[in-house]
Design a protein around this motif. Structure first.
Motif, PDB file in Angstrom:
ATOM      1  N   GLU A 464       0.835  -1.204   0.000  1.00 44.38           N
ATOM      2  CA  GLU A 464       0.000   0.000   0.000  1.00 44.38           C
ATOM      3  C   GLU A 464       0.868   1.252   0.000  1.00 44.38           C
ATOM      4  O   GLU A 464       1.424   1.628   1.028  1.00 44.38           O
ATOM      5  CB  GLU A 464      -0.930   0.031   1.222  1.00 44.38           C
ATOM      6  N   PRO A 465       0.989   1.931  -1.144  1.00 45.26           N
ATOM      7  CA  PRO A 465       1.746   3.190  -1.179  1.00 45.26           C
ATOM      8  C   PRO A 465       0.924   4.315  -0.556  1.00 45.26           C
ATOM      9  O   PRO A 465      -0.247   4.486  -0.898  1.00 45.26           O
ATOM     10  CB  PRO A 465       1.960   3.436  -2.679  1.00 45.26           C
ATOM     11  N   LEU A 466       1.529   5.065   0.349  1.00 39.08           N
ATOM     12  CA  LEU A 466       0.889   6.237   0.931  1.00 39.08           C
ATOM     13  C   LEU A 466       1.603   7.479   0.383  1.00 39.08           C
ATOM     14  O   LEU A 466       2.277   7.391  -0.639  1.00 39.08           O
ATOM     15  CB  LEU A 466       0.937   6.149   2.449  1.00 39.08           C
ATOM     16  N   THR A 467       1.519   8.611   1.030  1.00 36.32           N
ATOM     17  CA  THR A 467       2.111   9.830   0.464  1.00 36.32           C
ATOM     18  C   THR A 467       3.624   9.886   0.639  1.00 36.32           C
ATOM     19  O   THR A 467       4.365  10.089  -0.316  1.00 36.32           O
ATOM     20  CB  THR A 467       1.474  11.079   1.098  1.00 36.32           C
ATOM     21  N   PHE A 468       4.092   9.699   1.871  1.00 37.24           N
ATOM     22  CA  PHE A 468       5.526   9.801   2.129  1.00 37.24           C
ATOM     23  C   PHE A 468       6.110   8.512   2.686  1.00 37.24           C
ATOM     24  O   PHE A 468       7.275   8.459   3.062  1.00 37.24           O
ATOM     25  CB  PHE A 468       5.812  10.952   3.100  1.00 37.24           C
ATOM     26  N   VAL A 469       5.297   7.476   2.751  1.00 43.31           N
ATOM     27  CA  VAL A 469       5.733   6.192   3.280  1.00 43.31           C
ATOM     28  C   VAL A 469       4.913   5.108   2.584  1.00 43.31           C
ATOM     29  O   VAL A 469       3.856   5.392   2.010  1.00 43.31           O
ATOM     30  CB  VAL A 469       5.537   6.145   4.822  1.00 43.31           C
ATOM     31  N   MET A 470       5.404   3.872   2.610  1.00 46.11           N
ATOM     32  CA  MET A 470       4.659   2.763   2.021  1.00 46.11           C
ATOM     33  C   MET A 470       4.473   1.672   3.063  1.00 46.11           C
ATOM     34  O   MET A 470       5.334   1.461   3.920  1.00 46.11           O
ATOM     35  CB  MET A 470       5.413   2.209   0.804  1.00 46.11           C
ATOM     36  N   ARG A 471       3.337   0.996   2.984  1.00 42.14           N
ATOM     37  CA  ARG A 471       3.099  -0.145   3.867  1.00 42.14           C
ATOM     38  C   ARG A 471       3.464  -1.412   3.116  1.00 42.14           C
ATOM     39  O   ARG A 471       3.157  -1.553   1.930  1.00 42.14           O
ATOM     40  CB  ARG A 471       1.631  -0.182   4.312  1.00 42.14           C
ATOM     41  N   GLY A 472       4.154  -2.310   3.804  1.00 44.57           N
ATOM     42  CA  GLY A 472       4.627  -3.509   3.131  1.00 44.57           C
ATOM     43  C   GLY A 472       4.510  -4.741   4.000  1.00 44.57           C
ATOM     44  O   GLY A 472       3.988  -4.707   5.119  1.00 44.57           O
ATOM     45  N   GLU A 473       4.988  -5.859   3.472  1.00 44.74           N
ATOM     46  CA  GLU A 473       5.035  -7.104   4.232  1.00 44.74           C
ATOM     47  C   GLU A 473       6.314  -7.844   3.884  1.00 44.74           C
ATOM     48  O   GLU A 473       6.821  -7.759   2.763  1.00 44.74           O
ATOM     49  CB  GLU A 473       3.808  -7.968   3.920  1.00 44.74           C
TER      50      GLU A 473
END
Length: 480
Positions: A464-473
């Motif tokens: 999940e790409p966000l604005t200034f950070v991305m969520r990953g696994e």
């Protein structure tokens, strides 16, 4: 640089041996002065170079016999390592030092010291001398290696010590270093700056450019790899100028290639680059070296050629774009570009500011470091007419940050579903059980994981790409 001037840019070994002797003397002084190991609190402001300087300060203090604390009211020695780049940083220093007046009155055996870029300015040092009589020691950027001697003079001489020589600076090898992070390391490769951008105080407080010998850098780099450092960042006010003063000359690209060839599992980063000295050879080296991060921090400051000339940046908008286009041609979407921008430089018009906005749209940086112009006493820009109000500059600033926020979100979406080898560096912010990592392009990916992973490389998939950070696994090796 002539052979003689190069020689004077390096601190003589006898001087370094002298400081070792003062370390031994200081050990005796603090043993007699305190019943138990005294603690030092080192407070650092500013850039990564200041962080690296503070690690040397801590290394010398540890050798003398100090322990360390983050609580200044638990310390017998408090050192502020200061920054002079912006007024806000200076104001914070004055406020924090002033708050110690009562603590010093109640604990007269506490030593309060100030060093760093602020102290290299004569008017600042004079202000400390006149208005902060409880400060015991003030020293400039060029004499950090003399800390054992300066402390000895302070603690045995009964007088305040001010040591701020007016010089170009020198390279001191062999200073002990106490690193704040085992797996992440700062490695200065050069000091000073020759560019004299009209808004910048750095050349005046850090001196002229001087490069460390290539072999000294390689030796320290090998030691860092052997002790487990995974991310090593090469530092300099302008790393692209590395080696121009060496005999024979060495290019920064050549240094990168030799470091890249060292055995080990690590990543090389570097900062900061100046566009006028950023060569195609450097970009080609970044593209071909597997351990050099494909992240280019290349400050353009303004999109207006007239403003760039007034800033004394010595490149044009067109030349900057040529570098970015060539870098992307070599490294594609995997290249992450970041930059610095100054809003409201003296004399800048709104039409010229819009040229900066158009450049921002074309560069498509993953993130920007943006600042409203802050006048620095002693620089040419501080004497220029500056008719635009702070309120108007703040409106421009918001227009810029709103634009970049949209661009950053678009750039992040390019990474959705991709898997990256990331360096896990600390606790995440998205959730209590998240930890944070950086990929090759210096982009932050947070994921659910155990704190034991901090300081390691892990394969992370962006979900999940966000604005200034991305969520990953996290991705297991067998899933790759």
């Amino acid at each position: 640089m002539s052979g003689e001037s190069r020689k004077t840019a390096v601190v003589d070994k006898s001087q370094m041996e002298k400081q070792k002797q003062f370390s031994y003397k200081m050990s005796s002084v603090i043993s007699a002065r305190y019943d138990e190991m005294p603690k030092a609190c080192v407070i650092t402001y500013g850039c990564q170079q200041n962080v690296a300087d503070s690690e040397k300060i801590k290394g010398m203090l540890e050798q003398i016999g100090y322990g360390f604390t983050d609580d200044r009211h638990d310390a017998k020695l408090i050192i502020f390592n200061t920054c002079a780049v912006r007024e806000h940083a200076e104001d914070r220093v004055f406020g924090n030092v002033g708050s110690l007046k009562q603590y010093k009155r109640e604990n007269p055996d506490v030593i309060i010291a100030l060093c760093g870029c602020m102290m290299q300015q004569k008017h600042i040092a004079q202000k400390i001398k006149n208005s902060y009589p409880f400060v015991d020691l003030v020293f400039g950027t060029h004499v950090i290696h003399c800390l054992p001697e300066l402390l000895y003079r302070t603690m045995t001489g009964g007088k305040r010590v001010f040591e701020i020589p007016d010089m170009d600076g020198a390279i001191a090898e062999g200073i002990p270093v106490k690193r704040d992070n085992g797996a992440k390391a700062w490695l200065p490769i050069m000091y000073g700056c020759n560019n004299f951008c009209s808004y910048c105080i750095v050349p005046y407080v850090r001196g002229r450019e001087r490069s460390r010998e290539k072999q000294d850098i390689i030796n320290e780099f090998r030691q860092l790899v052997q002790r487990g450092s995974k991310e090593i960042t090469l530092l300099g006010q302008n790393v692209n100028s590395y080696g121009k003063d060496l005999i024979p000359q060495v290019s920064f690209a050549q240094l990168l290639r030799e470091l890249n060839d060292i055995d080990g599992d690590f990543r090389i980063r570097f900062m900061t680059s100046h566009p006028k000295d950023c060569t195609k050879e450097l970009l080609e080296t970044m593209a071909s070296c597997d351990k050099v991060a494909q992240h280019l921090h290349l400050p353009f400051q303004s999109g207006s050629n007239r403003v760039l000339k007034a800033m004394n940046r010595n490149y044009t908008r067109e030349q900057y774009l040529e570098l970015i286009h060539y870098a992307r041609e070599l490294m594609g979407d995997e290249l992450s570009v970041t930059s610095d921008i100054i809003v409201g430089f003296p004399g800048e018009t709104y039409e010229e500011f819009k040229e900066t906005l158009s450049l921002v749209k074309e560069v498509k940086a993953t993130s920007l470091f943006t600042f409203i112009y802050s006048p620095r006493k002693g620089t040419p820009a501080a004497r220029m007419d500056d008719p635009v109000s702070q309120q108007e500059k703040s409106k421009w600033f918001k227009e810029l940050t709103d634009l970049q926020e949209k661009i950053s979100a678009q750039q992040m979406k390019l990474h959705e579903g991709k898997i990256y080898k990331c360096y896990v560096y600390g606790k995440g912010k998205l959730n209590d059980n998240y930890i944070a990592a950086r990929n090759d392009g210096n982009l932050i990916i947070e994921f659910e994981g155990d704190k034991s992973l901090i300081g390691t490389f892990q394969n992370i998939k962006v979900i999940e790409p966000l604005t200034f950070v991305m969520r990953g696994e996290i991705v297991k090796e067998k899933e790759l």
